[in-house]
Design an enzyme around this catalytic site. Sequence first.
Site, short mmCIF file in Angstrom:
data_model
loop_
_atom_site.label_atom_id
_atom_site.label_comp_id
_atom_site.label_asym_id
_atom_site.label_seq_id
_atom_site.Cartn_x
_atom_site.Cartn_y
_atom_site.Cartn_z
N CYS A 2 0.83 -1.21 0.00
CA CYS A 2 0.00 0.00 0.00
C CYS A 2 0.87 1.25 0.00
O CYS A 2 1.91 1.31 0.65
CB CYS A 2 -0.94 0.07 1.19
SG CYS A 2 -2.05 -1.31 1.34
N ARG A 27 3.91 -0.27 -4.80
CA ARG A 27 3.63 -0.81 -3.46
C ARG A 27 2.31 -1.58 -3.41
O ARG A 27 1.99 -2.21 -2.41
CB ARG A 27 3.59 0.32 -2.43
CG ARG A 27 4.87 1.11 -2.34
CD ARG A 27 4.74 2.24 -1.36
NE ARG A 27 4.62 1.77 0.00
CZ ARG A 27 5.63 1.57 0.82
NH1 ARG A 27 6.86 1.80 0.42
NH2 ARG A 27 5.44 1.14 2.05
N TRP A 79 -2.63 -2.74 -1.68
CA TRP A 79 -2.26 -4.15 -1.84
C TRP A 79 -3.11 -4.89 -0.80
O TRP A 79 -2.92 -4.72 0.40
CB TRP A 79 -0.77 -4.35 -1.56
CG TRP A 79 -0.29 -5.76 -1.81
CD1 TRP A 79 0.08 -6.28 -3.01
CD2 TRP A 79 -0.11 -6.79 -0.85
NE1 TRP A 79 0.48 -7.58 -2.85
CE2 TRP A 79 0.37 -7.93 -1.53
CE3 TRP A 79 -0.31 -6.88 0.53
CZ2 TRP A 79 0.65 -9.12 -0.88
CZ3 TRP A 79 -0.03 -8.08 1.17
CH2 TRP A 79 0.45 -9.18 0.47
N ASN A 103 -1.87 1.95 5.76
CA ASN A 103 -0.99 0.89 5.26
C ASN A 103 -0.58 0.07 6.49
O ASN A 103 -0.03 0.62 7.44
CB ASN A 103 0.23 1.55 4.60
CG ASN A 103 1.33 0.55 4.28
OD1 ASN A 103 1.09 -0.65 4.19
ND2 ASN A 103 2.54 1.06 4.11
N GLY A 104 -0.86 -1.22 6.48
CA GLY A 104 -0.51 -2.06 7.63
C GLY A 104 -1.66 -3.00 7.96
O GLY A 104 -2.55 -3.21 7.14
N GLU A 484 17.91 -17.19 -7.59
CA GLU A 484 17.51 -15.84 -7.99
C GLU A 484 16.93 -15.85 -9.41
O GLU A 484 15.95 -15.16 -9.69
CB GLU A 484 18.72 -14.91 -7.86
CG GLU A 484 18.45 -13.45 -8.20
CD GLU A 484 17.35 -12.79 -7.39
OE1 GLU A 484 16.89 -13.36 -6.38
OE2 GLU A 484 16.91 -11.71 -7.80
N LYS A 488 13.13 -14.63 -10.28
CA LYS A 488 12.82 -13.59 -11.28
C LYS A 488 11.81 -14.12 -12.29
O LYS A 488 10.84 -13.45 -12.59
CB LYS A 488 14.08 -13.13 -12.03
CG LYS A 488 15.06 -12.26 -11.30
CD LYS A 488 14.57 -10.90 -10.91
CE LYS A 488 13.90 -10.91 -9.58
NZ LYS A 488 14.65 -10.78 -8.40
N GLU A 491 8.22 -14.66 -10.82
CA GLU A 491 7.43 -13.50 -10.39
C GLU A 491 6.98 -12.61 -11.56
O GLU A 491 5.92 -12.00 -11.46
CB GLU A 491 8.11 -12.71 -9.27
CG GLU A 491 9.28 -11.86 -9.60
CD GLU A 491 9.84 -11.14 -8.36
OE1 GLU A 491 11.05 -10.94 -8.34
OE2 GLU A 491 9.08 -10.75 -7.45
N HIS A 507 17.62 -36.59 -6.24
CA HIS A 507 16.99 -37.06 -5.00
C HIS A 507 15.47 -36.83 -5.01
O HIS A 507 14.84 -36.82 -3.96
CB HIS A 507 17.62 -36.37 -3.79
CG HIS A 507 19.08 -36.70 -3.64
ND1 HIS A 507 19.52 -37.94 -3.23
CD2 HIS A 507 20.20 -35.97 -3.90
CE1 HIS A 507 20.85 -37.96 -3.22
NE2 HIS A 507 21.29 -36.77 -3.63
N LYS A 606 6.07 -4.21 -3.86
CA LYS A 606 7.51 -4.03 -3.74
C LYS A 606 8.01 -4.24 -2.33
O LYS A 606 9.01 -4.88 -2.08
CB LYS A 606 7.86 -2.62 -4.23
CG LYS A 606 9.34 -2.28 -4.17
CD LYS A 606 10.10 -3.03 -5.22
CE LYS A 606 11.58 -2.73 -5.21
NZ LYS A 606 12.33 -3.80 -5.88
#
Length: 611
Positions: A2, A27, A79, A103-104, A484, A488, A491, A507, A606
């Site tokens: 947010c 955000r 968000w 926000n929270g 990584e 990438k 997402e 395995h 983000k």
Amino acid sequence: MCGIVGYTGTKPAVPILVSGLKRLEYRGYDSAGLAVETDGGILVEKEKGKVSELVNLLNGHDENAPIHASTTGIAHTRWATHGTPTQENAHPHASKKIALVHNGIIENYKSLKTKLIGEGYIFLSQTDTEVLAHLVDSFYDGDLLQAVTTALKNVEGTYGIACMAQDEPGVLIVARRGSPIVLGVGENETIVASDASAIIKHTRQAIYLDDNDIAKICGGEIDIRTLDSGTVSREASEIDWSPDAAEKGGYEHYMLKEIYEQPDAIRNTIRGRMNTELGTAMLGGLNLSPREVVDIQRLVIVGCGTSLNAGIVGEFATEDFAGLAAEVEQAAEFRYRNPIINSRDLVLAISQSGETADTLAAVREATQKGALVAGLVNVVGSTIARETGRGVYLHAGPEISVASTKAFTCQVATLLMVALKFARSRRMSVEQGRQFVKEIDSLPDLVNQVLAKDKEIAAVAERYVQYEKMFFIGRGYLYPVAKEGALKLKEISYIHAEAYHAAELKHGPIALLEKAMPVVALALEGPGKEKTIGNIKECSARDARVLGIITEGDEEAKSEVDDYIEIPKCRLHAAVVPATVALQLFAYHVARLRGCPIDQPRNLAKSVTVE
Ligand code: M6R
């Protein structure tokens, strides 16, 4: 998670609020809304979807409409946490003469809601924020500062809020606990935001609120208090990056721009921090005397997502070169599993944003347990940077794209410097140190060499666009690169990408290999390469197409793979950086060819400020 914007001053508020929201859209982009003061009362407009949807709604107002004359307002891009992304759940939330953005997470919202329903309040949304709006109203008798203070004392959880009341023209009340609030100080005006990118266009003077701060703002007047005491002083600091740094600068996406910024970003990270003569790194921000550096008996690295992947490189390099015990841990796990920590441990919290809730919680847990705690953070003035009080800033510049790129390579460069510093205080000779300094210095050039292959990488990406699943494999330093690369790809392209240690494949995961499951294999020259080539053969034998990330001119590796991207020759701890850049470009082009919203992938934000 947010984005919040607020404005009080003499200029029309709406354009400032909307441009701030656009800056903060990374955000969250589930819905957007704003509330402005007009002669007829507070006007709220909100819409499901991105800020552009809100703009369409606002365009429906005649140019002489009261909304355009307003000089005070608050705005929000969401968000979703509580309640689906709908127009009803979009912020601001209003209660009688009060409007609020948040926000929270309000953790005790259920009990508060039951109480407020008992008092006759009617709820229109499923959000925890609406509870807060009604709670403020329930304490309001003409003094908004007092009402918000009392309400927040009844709240458990995290918040960054901005609030306004119809009967107090020009006044905004803002407060924070766990979610950032920055005040941009202008001439007879103040811009409130979740981060500096939304205020930099208007002013470079920023005041960062601390947890439990609450401020009453009217135009240029700012009165900051804490929830429990009177006025406190919070110094303004200068934002040291330019508004252009947060623009796309001609690139189609922020992600691509940030990928291309990496040579400069790494240069900024290492500038002034290496001593060629002594073959060591100078990390003054760590604030450790040579004696303390020697006394540290273990490095514990905590972080999430990309920062966690960079942390694995730090762990390997620290043990490898410094002979110092190191471990890396997912920050949330660190906090909840009651780790054994003592005063000779250095806990290094890695975070681009400096606001990640899990990493912040780990910082607090480590501090509580008496460890030395340092931050490796990009955003200056962020909560983790301030709470740790010591550390190393990345100086990578603003990273807007949800998919982190330049933060990772700058984190790796910094972790290599940390490893070098410990190594030189232990077993590394000055000659070896000088060699290491050279390798760190060469990182920008190595990245440039990979960027020059962008078109080639785009062509390779075309051959992988149609797949819905992919494995990434690597060993040693190349294992975090595989992780990584997979992160990438998943997402931004929504391809199900999983990374495994190359040795782990047999395995279990190998059972999934087939024609429809290509494998990206990190097979650079260096320790472990021959074994990875063996693993590649195992993949090919199961009909999987293999994309090799290989060392330039390695004909043996070329002959084993279906496609390849060549990386300049260097030792593996340095190769992490160019190899990752190649995978960033690969993921970018796959996502672009699939038509994905690269800078705003679904369900993501983000900065993850909830646990
Ligand atoms: O701001 P932080 O570095 O603490 O963020 C940690 C993760 O949320 C972040 O790296 C996330 O995994 C990125 N979206 C990855 O691209």
